[in-house]
Design a protein around this motif. Structure first.
Motif, mmCIF file in Angstrom:
data_model
loop_
_atom_site.group_PDB
_atom_site.id
_atom_site.type_symbol
_atom_site.label_atom_id
_atom_site.label_comp_id
_atom_site.label_asym_id
_atom_site.label_seq_id
_atom_site.Cartn_x
_atom_site.Cartn_y
_atom_site.Cartn_z
ATOM 1 N N LEU A 1 0.832 -1.205 0.000
ATOM 2 C CA LEU A 1 0.000 0.000 0.000
ATOM 3 C C LEU A 1 0.864 1.252 0.000
ATOM 4 C CD1 LEU A 1 -2.786 1.380 0.252
ATOM 5 C CD2 LEU A 1 -2.552 1.145 2.747
ATOM 6 N N LEU A 2 1.808 1.334 0.938
ATOM 7 C CA LEU A 2 2.649 2.533 1.046
ATOM 8 C C LEU A 2 3.596 2.654 -0.139
ATOM 9 C CD1 LEU A 2 3.485 2.494 4.871
ATOM 10 C CD2 LEU A 2 1.794 3.903 3.668
ATOM 11 N N TYR A 3 4.190 1.552 -0.558
ATOM 12 C CA TYR A 3 5.148 1.598 -1.670
ATOM 13 C C TYR A 3 4.460 2.067 -2.948
ATOM 14 C CZ TYR A 3 8.891 0.172 -4.839
ATOM 15 O OH TYR A 3 9.887 0.168 -5.770
ATOM 16 N N LYS A 4 3.296 1.521 -3.242
ATOM 17 C CA LYS A 4 2.603 1.898 -4.469
ATOM 18 C C LYS A 4 2.047 3.311 -4.383
ATOM 19 C CE LYS A 4 1.546 -2.755 -6.108
ATOM 20 N NZ LYS A 4 0.519 -3.704 -6.596
ATOM 21 N N GLU A 5 1.578 3.708 -3.207
ATOM 22 C CA GLU A 5 1.101 5.098 -3.073
ATOM 23 C C GLU A 5 2.245 6.073 -3.297
ATOM 24 O OE1 GLU A 5 -2.696 4.718 0.000
ATOM 25 O OE2 GLU A 5 -0.666 4.931 0.816
ATOM 26 N N ARG B 1 3.397 5.864 -7.164
ATOM 27 C CA ARG B 1 2.389 6.078 -8.207
ATOM 28 C C ARG B 1 1.658 7.409 -8.037
ATOM 29 N NH1 ARG B 1 3.589 0.934 -7.951
ATOM 30 N NH2 ARG B 1 3.026 -0.590 -9.569
ATOM 31 N N GLY B 2 2.259 8.300 -7.295
ATOM 32 C CA GLY B 2 1.725 9.656 -7.178
ATOM 33 C C GLY B 2 0.580 9.826 -6.223
ATOM 34 N N GLN B 3 0.293 8.806 -5.378
ATOM 35 C CA GLN B 3 -0.799 8.916 -4.413
ATOM 36 C C GLN B 3 -0.253 9.472 -3.087
ATOM 37 O OE1 GLN B 3 -4.038 7.800 -5.464
ATOM 38 N NE2 GLN B 3 -2.921 7.804 -7.402
ATOM 39 N N TYR B 4 0.315 10.675 -3.160
ATOM 40 C CA TYR B 4 1.064 11.216 -2.029
ATOM 41 C C TYR B 4 0.185 11.504 -0.817
ATOM 42 C CZ TYR B 4 4.341 11.942 -5.882
ATOM 43 O OH TYR B 4 5.143 11.772 -6.968
ATOM 44 N N ALA B 5 -0.968 12.105 -1.032
ATOM 45 C CA ALA B 5 -1.849 12.424 0.099
ATOM 46 C C ALA B 5 -2.325 11.144 0.780
ATOM 47 C CB ALA B 5 -3.038 13.248 -0.385
ATOM 48 N N ASN B 6 -2.636 10.124 -0.002
ATOM 49 C CA ASN B 6 -3.063 8.848 0.578
ATOM 50 C C ASN B 6 -1.933 8.197 1.372
ATOM 51 O OD1 ASN B 6 -5.625 9.062 -0.507
ATOM 52 N ND2 ASN B 6 -5.116 7.903 -2.359
ATOM 53 N N PHE B 7 -0.703 8.318 0.863
ATOM 54 C CA PHE B 7 0.447 7.779 1.595
ATOM 55 C C PHE B 7 0.532 8.412 2.978
ATOM 56 C CE2 PHE B 7 4.767 8.135 3.113
ATOM 57 C CZ PHE B 7 5.343 6.895 2.870
ATOM 58 N N LEU B 8 0.438 9.736 3.032
ATOM 59 C CA LEU B 8 0.554 10.430 4.318
ATOM 60 C C LEU B 8 -0.584 10.041 5.253
ATOM 61 C CD1 LEU B 8 1.604 13.937 2.948
ATOM 62 C CD2 LEU B 8 3.085 12.222 4.037
ATOM 63 N N VAL C 1 9.926 12.987 2.224
ATOM 64 C CA VAL C 1 10.063 13.062 0.767
ATOM 65 C C VAL C 1 8.682 13.114 0.123
ATOM 66 C CG1 VAL C 1 10.815 11.826 -1.297
ATOM 67 C CG2 VAL C 1 12.284 11.885 0.727
ATOM 68 N N VAL C 2 7.780 12.260 0.588
ATOM 69 C CA VAL C 2 6.434 12.233 0.024
ATOM 70 C C VAL C 2 5.696 13.532 0.346
ATOM 71 C CG1 VAL C 2 4.203 11.060 0.086
ATOM 72 C CG2 VAL C 2 6.315 9.722 0.053
ATOM 73 N N ALA C 3 5.918 14.048 1.532
ATOM 74 C CA ALA C 3 5.291 15.328 1.883
ATOM 75 C C ALA C 3 5.777 16.432 0.950
ATOM 76 C CB ALA C 3 5.602 15.674 3.338
ATOM 77 N N GLU C 4 7.072 16.406 0.609
ATOM 78 C CA GLU C 4 7.627 17.385 -0.326
ATOM 79 C C GLU C 4 6.964 17.252 -1.699
ATOM 80 O OE1 GLU C 4 12.009 18.445 -2.306
ATOM 81 O OE2 GLU C 4 11.884 17.241 -0.467
ATOM 82 N N LEU C 5 6.734 16.024 -2.131
ATOM 83 C CA LEU C 5 6.094 15.796 -3.428
ATOM 84 C C LEU C 5 4.602 16.113 -3.378
ATOM 85 C CD1 LEU C 5 7.936 12.514 -4.450
ATOM 86 C CD2 LEU C 5 8.113 14.737 -5.598
ATOM 87 N N ALA C 6 3.985 15.908 -2.219
ATOM 88 C CA ALA C 6 2.577 16.265 -2.086
ATOM 89 C C ALA C 6 2.403 17.772 -2.261
ATOM 90 C CB ALA C 6 2.051 15.813 -0.727
ATOM 91 N N ALA C 7 3.385 18.529 -1.777
ATOM 92 C CA ALA C 7 3.333 19.986 -1.929
ATOM 93 C C ALA C 7 3.696 20.414 -3.348
ATOM 94 C CB ALA C 7 4.281 20.644 -0.922
ATOM 95 N N ASP C 8 4.631 19.699 -3.982
ATOM 96 C CA ASP C 8 5.060 20.031 -5.344
ATOM 97 C C ASP C 8 5.438 18.738 -6.072
ATOM 98 O OD1 ASP C 8 6.068 20.964 -7.705
ATOM 99 O OD2 ASP C 8 7.854 21.909 -6.839
#
Length: 702
Positions: free
Chosen positions: A520-524, A527-534, A578-585
């Protein structure tokens, strides 16, 4: 065994090389999780009659049907690892299954220790050294006409016999016998020993002379043993020079046909005189060897058919696994098309002909129809073969279902189970998924054999997946019990909702929960599912997963989500940041490069990109949105983007070039680039960014 033309034996298992496993550089491909095994499956297998099975496996199933008493109990059958393992072999390994069969046979305590050895191998003289010594000693001790001194001397002399087998002095037994002046009974035993000494030395003419004089011996054991040993001596004499390489040829060349004929007559005479004698089992086995050496396929097949019909090795000393092995080595593996009239052998050959590495099989409809008379009394088996041929050779699924006839409510034999499995395969292949689901569900409730049950669950899982209902595998009311099947669907098919359900499922094992959360976390993240990952990220849950399930197949540790790699020149925070950074940009060069480093360190990228074939479990369209992450595409995009900062572009160039180290093959996914482009990247890095540690640290391009 492997094919009709390649008869070389595989008896490794045990082989067992198993499925290749690796993180990163290895081959991520597991065994085929499909009920359709059209090509030779080697050490894997299916628990039903199937073209891809090793011929020994199909033989065993039919032998168990011929004598159900030989079939291992359900609780004695192992299907291998019970733990969650989505890189495991298909269903079960043949060696594991045959080991269980051997143990079951041993528990029945009906196996003659020497029978299987006598039925195979040139130079079988040495096989009976120990058993022959024990039998001789027992006979000496039981003979009342022998004195204590004679018993001691005869036993000591027998201990000395082992010359050609152990490279000891050939005259040792004679020297021991010379120390006594035996009685009449002692002289007979001594004469037998001299014959045995000659036999084990390979002097068969002298052995025959001695054994022939004991045909009317006073001692009953001597009379029987001498007749038996006469036949053995003739056989060993006949096969001198028949083998180019110590029994390593499938086509022995016997030139002394007269002696071979005499050996056959001698074994038949012994069996007529002693049908239940102490050497009847090995005599029967060696008589089969005579037929094989004589290339008398008709008698050999008839003998195999007779043994199977009377209960496999129950009356001849071979256990069922040994008999199947012998039939395969001495009959089925020969590079010729036997004209067998024995239905079980014929059915095994027909299944081999239905194998195909491409689309062609080698069993024509007319050829099968011509076999109808041979299957008199075995009409159900013949009907199954016609259905199997329609399925595998013609892909005529309606004809398959018609040939199978009415369903069997509760199959108990391997043939009956094979028929119902083929019925489910035909329903699936014709796209009748609701009917297939109904069929598999009913069948599942009638079987107790663990191998059959997992095969049925595989059929049910495949039907659910193709019908777009993979979630049924995990719902409480329709949950499948196989952890391996559930793992494959989580791995390849499940979307975010199903993975979250598995994480929260109280019935899920620690291994399954860890797998679901990791995927779940790896694919999120990839695959650009940053908000779901967080939202789904749980440091506590990840730590608990590693503690409760330290090892899950080739899955990386969940701890890779909790901290950034130490001592890395390109500085990156922990994956959550890192994912939070991508969620923002989502276009952040630093975030994308750090995500690339996370994927690189995880070693999971190649496994994430690989998918099973369309006819395998997990081969349907994935529910999870997005495509597998490609570091190569990210690096190329950042290199070409004018907005990429110099520090980030230099690192992207460095990583893009290293994608092809050291062999020149792309290890980063995405579209390959040619060597000229890699050279241009290298020159740009060296000229424009020569002061960076990335340029200084790179000496080559690949």
């Amino acid at each position: 065994m492997r094919s009709m033309l390649a008869g070389a034996a595989i008896i490794a298992f045990l082989i067992s090389a198993g499925t290749a496993r690796a993180c990163g550089g290895g081959d991520p491909t597991p065994g085929r999780w499909s009920l359709d095994q059209r090509s030779y499956a080697e050490q894997n297998g299916m628990p039903f009659l199937d073209p891809g099975n090793d011929s020994r496996l199909n033989l065993l199933f039919l032998m168990f049907d011929a004598d159900p008493a030989l079939r291992p109990k359900d609780d004695a059958i192992s299907k291998g690892e019970e733990k969650l393992d989505f890189y495991s072999s298909v269903l079960f390994s043949r060696p594991d299954f045959t080991d269980a069969c051997r143990k079951a046979a041993a528990a029945r305590d009906r196996k003659d220790e020497t029978a299987s050895a006598f039925a195979d191998g040139e130079g079988t003289r040495c096989v009976s050294i120990e058993s022959g010594r024990a039998a001789f000693t027992a006979a000496v001790e039981a003979e009342p006409a022998l004195s204590v001194e004679e018993r001691r001397a005869l036993t000591a002399a027998r201990e000395k016999i082992a010359p050609s087998c152990r490279n000891e002095k050939a005259d040792a037994a004679a020297q021991a016998l010379a120390q006594i002046a035996p009685s009449a009974a002692g002289q007979e035993f001594a004469s037998y020993l001299i014959g045995a000494d000659a036999f084990y030395e390979g002097d068969f003419d002298r052995a025959l002379e001695r054994f022939g004089k004991l045909d009317s011996a006073r001692n009953a054991w001597l009379r029987e043993a001498a007749r038996y040993m006469t036949a053995r001596a003739l056989l060993n004499k006949a096969q001198i020079g028949a083998f180019a390489d110590f029994d390593g040829t499938a086509t022995p060349n016997v030139t002394d046909r007269a002696t071979l004929t005499a050996a056959q007559a001698a074994f038949q005479t012994y069996l007529k005189s002693y049908p239940t004698g102490r050497y009847a089992a090995s005599a029967q086995g060696l008589l089969r060897r005579v037929y094989w050496l004589a290339a008398d396929d008709e008698r050999l097949a008839a003998e195999y058919g007779r043994q199977i019909a009377q209960g496999s090795g129950a009356k001849v000393g071979l256990d069922d696994v040994d008999l199947a092995q012998e039939i395969d080595a001495k009959y089925l593996s020969a590079a010729k098309d036997h004209a067998s009239r024995e239905p079980i052998l014929l059915a095994t050959q027909d299944l081999m002909k239905l194998r195909s590495d491409g689309k062609e099989t080698h069993l024509a409809a007319a050829e099968l129809d011509a076999q109808a008379k041979a299957f008199a009394g075995h009409e159900d088996l013949f009907g199954f073969l016609k259905a199997a041929r329609a399925y595998y050779a013609d892909a005529d699924f309606a004809a398959t279902l018609q040939a199978l006839g009415a369903p069997i409510a509760a199959p108990r034999s391997y043939l009956a189970f094979s028929r119902e499995t083929l019925r489910g395969q035909a329903l699936m292949a014709s796209g009748q998924y609701p009917q297939a689901i109904e069929h598999w569900t009913k069948l599942r409730g009638t079987v107790s054999n663990p191998l059959w049950k997992e095969a049925v669950e595989l059929g049910l899982a495949l039907s659910y997946e193709r019908a777009g209902m993979a979630n049924k595998v995990f719902l409480p009311e329709t949950r499948l019990s196989s952890p391996r099947i559930r793992a494959i669907l989580l791995r390849h098919t499940a979307g975010p909702i199903l993975l979250r359900m598995a994480v929260a499922d109280p019935q899920a094992s620690a291994e399954e929960r860890k797998l679901a959360r990791f995927l779940l976390l790896y694919k999120e993240a990839t695959r650009g599912q940053y908000a779901n990952f967080l939202r789904d990220f749980s440091a506590e849950g990840l730590a608990q997963d590693d503690a409760a399930a330290p090892e899950v197949s080739d899955l990386p540790k969940s701890a890779i989500f909790l901290s950034s790699p130490a001592n890395e020149p390109y500085k990156c925070p922990a994956p959550k940041a890192v994912v939070a950074e991508l969620a923002a940009d989502p276009r952040s060069a630093h975030g994308l490069l750090c995500l690339g480093d996370f994927v690189r360190h995880s070693g999971f990228a190649r496994f994430d990109a690989w998918r099973p074939a369309a006819d395998e479990l997990g081969g349907a369209k994935a529910i999870f949105p997005g495509e597998p992450f490609s570091r190569g595409d990210v690096y190329q995009r950042l290199i070409a983007d004018p907005a990429t900062k110099d520090a980030d572009r230099a690192y992207a160039l460095y990583r893009a070039i290293n994608c092809y180290a050291p062999a020149g093959s792309n290890d980063c996914g995405g579209k390959d680039v040619d060597k000229a482009q890699r050279k241009a990247w290298f020159q740009t890095l060296k000229s424009r960014y020569g002061a960076t540690q990335w340029a200084r640290g790179l000496q080559y391009y690949w």
